[in-house]
Design an enzyme around this catalytic site. Sequence first.
Site, mmCIF file in Angstrom:
data_model
loop_
_atom_site.group_PDB
_atom_site.id
_atom_site.type_symbol
_atom_site.label_atom_id
_atom_site.label_comp_id
_atom_site.label_asym_id
_atom_site.label_seq_id
_atom_site.Cartn_x
_atom_site.Cartn_y
_atom_site.Cartn_z
ATOM 1 N N GLN A 16 1.646 6.697 -4.328
ATOM 2 C CA GLN A 16 2.944 6.659 -5.016
ATOM 3 C C GLN A 16 2.818 6.133 -6.439
ATOM 4 O O GLN A 16 3.356 6.711 -7.383
ATOM 5 C CB GLN A 16 3.917 5.765 -4.239
ATOM 6 C CG GLN A 16 4.206 6.209 -2.831
ATOM 7 C CD GLN A 16 5.198 5.284 -2.164
ATOM 8 O OE1 GLN A 16 6.412 5.441 -2.326
ATOM 9 N NE2 GLN A 16 4.708 4.312 -1.422
ATOM 10 N N ASP A 40 -16.107 8.726 -4.562
ATOM 11 C CA ASP A 40 -16.252 7.959 -3.325
ATOM 12 C C ASP A 40 -16.306 6.488 -3.708
ATOM 13 O O ASP A 40 -17.343 5.996 -4.165
ATOM 14 C CB ASP A 40 -17.523 8.376 -2.580
ATOM 15 C CG ASP A 40 -17.720 7.596 -1.283
ATOM 16 O OD1 ASP A 40 -16.880 6.730 -0.960
ATOM 17 O OD2 ASP A 40 -18.736 7.849 -0.602
ATOM 18 N N THR A 106 -0.834 -7.264 -3.180
ATOM 19 C CA THR A 106 0.333 -7.238 -2.315
ATOM 20 C C THR A 106 0.923 -8.612 -2.039
ATOM 21 O O THR A 106 0.212 -9.625 -2.072
ATOM 22 C CB THR A 106 -0.043 -6.581 -0.971
ATOM 23 O OG1 THR A 106 1.059 -6.655 -0.055
ATOM 24 C CG2 THR A 106 -1.220 -7.296 -0.328
ATOM 25 N N ASP A 107 2.222 -8.619 -1.720
ATOM 26 C CA ASP A 107 2.886 -9.839 -1.270
ATOM 27 C C ASP A 107 2.374 -10.295 0.096
ATOM 28 O O ASP A 107 2.604 -11.438 0.499
ATOM 29 C CB ASP A 107 4.398 -9.623 -1.202
ATOM 30 C CG ASP A 107 4.795 -8.480 -0.275
ATOM 31 O OD1 ASP A 107 4.037 -7.505 -0.159
ATOM 32 O OD2 ASP A 107 5.883 -8.556 0.330
ATOM 33 N N TYR A 130 -4.649 -6.339 6.835
ATOM 34 C CA TYR A 130 -4.353 -5.720 5.547
ATOM 35 C C TYR A 130 -4.239 -6.770 4.448
ATOM 36 O O TYR A 130 -4.879 -6.658 3.391
ATOM 37 C CB TYR A 130 -3.060 -4.909 5.635
ATOM 38 C CG TYR A 130 -2.511 -4.504 4.291
ATOM 39 C CD1 TYR A 130 -3.161 -3.554 3.508
ATOM 40 C CD2 TYR A 130 -1.343 -5.079 3.794
ATOM 41 C CE1 TYR A 130 -2.656 -3.189 2.273
ATOM 42 C CE2 TYR A 130 -0.833 -4.711 2.559
ATOM 43 C CZ TYR A 130 -1.490 -3.776 1.798
ATOM 44 O OH TYR A 130 -1.006 -3.417 0.570
ATOM 45 N N TRP A 156 6.891 -3.844 -1.126
ATOM 46 C CA TRP A 156 7.858 -2.889 -0.574
ATOM 47 C C TRP A 156 8.025 -1.661 -1.480
ATOM 48 O O TRP A 156 9.143 -1.289 -1.843
ATOM 49 C CB TRP A 156 9.195 -3.575 -0.351
ATOM 50 C CG TRP A 156 9.201 -4.695 0.643
ATOM 51 C CD1 TRP A 156 8.148 -5.473 1.039
ATOM 52 C CD2 TRP A 156 10.344 -5.191 1.359
ATOM 53 N NE1 TRP A 156 8.558 -6.408 1.957
ATOM 54 C CE2 TRP A 156 9.902 -6.273 2.175
ATOM 55 C CE3 TRP A 156 11.686 -4.849 1.388
ATOM 56 C CZ2 TRP A 156 10.758 -6.989 3.002
ATOM 57 C CZ3 TRP A 156 12.545 -5.566 2.213
ATOM 58 C CH2 TRP A 156 12.081 -6.617 3.018
#
Length: 308
Positions: A16, A40, A106-107, A130, A156
């Site tokens: 995205q 790769d 990320t959070d 993750y 998010w």
Amino acid sequence: MSAEERRALVFGKNGQLAQELVRTLPAGWSVAAMGREEVDLLDPASVADAIGSVCPNLVINAAAYTAVDKAESEEAEAFALNQKSVEYIAGYLKDHSGCPLIHLSTDFVFDGKQSHPYSASDPTNPLNVYGASKLAGERAIMDVGLPNSLIIRTSWVYSCFGQNFVKTMLRLMADPARHELSVIYDQIGTPTWARSLAEAVWTAGLSLVNGQEDSAPAIFHWSDAGVASWYDFAIAIQELAYEREILKRKIPVKPIPHTDYPLPAARPAFSVMDKSAFERTFDFHTKHWRAQLAAMLDELKIAAEQNS
């Protein structure tokens, strides 16, 4: 070097954020977006060839293993892409290029036990594989010590592209066989349109490229403004989509605790992030998530009408 000669290399071209980065490319820049077909990321030689072929002025790593629940059973795969590939990218840039790097995180590096927005310096304690793998990627950059590198944590993320919470909710709400929807109310964070994230990344990237002196790796937070539960987010999606006639009807949306919808990976109960350091440093300011959601839905409707 003139502005016309500036090139960006974006890893993770099918994601995205990468697609929004291409769409929001600053004037005077070209971009090479690479996915699995071109590079790769688990092969240091392939990473070296990719960077060497572009000779970029800025590298943006938007590639990641993002299947949060699947990562619980594919830990090795998650760490390979979220840690080792980052190590290869940062290592090559330090040894051969000196090109600035922006890496997305990320959070989910936080455990959600805090009751006020997380700053970049707050202690990390991921609850799932993750989050742990993304934190390991952050530490790889720090360990390499790549100058002029930024880690931007976000949360998010949704867009018109790919699969995400907004598009899932729209699909479920439009299903004529579905007459009610249950959504978790006790996990709090901030929805983020990938378009606004892309604009923030470019703002920070231009600052890095135009900087005169090497600086140590730094971590910043960026999301849209405001606070929401997944339930709040779902309610807003339905309201705004119905206003735009993307949805032809409304269905009841029921708030449920996360314990009623068990998933393999634990999520933080609270992962709102403090964006003030980013706003001060780069003079780029957040917009409320609901306004951003409305803008995304406007775009989604236009795209649907053009394709009909």
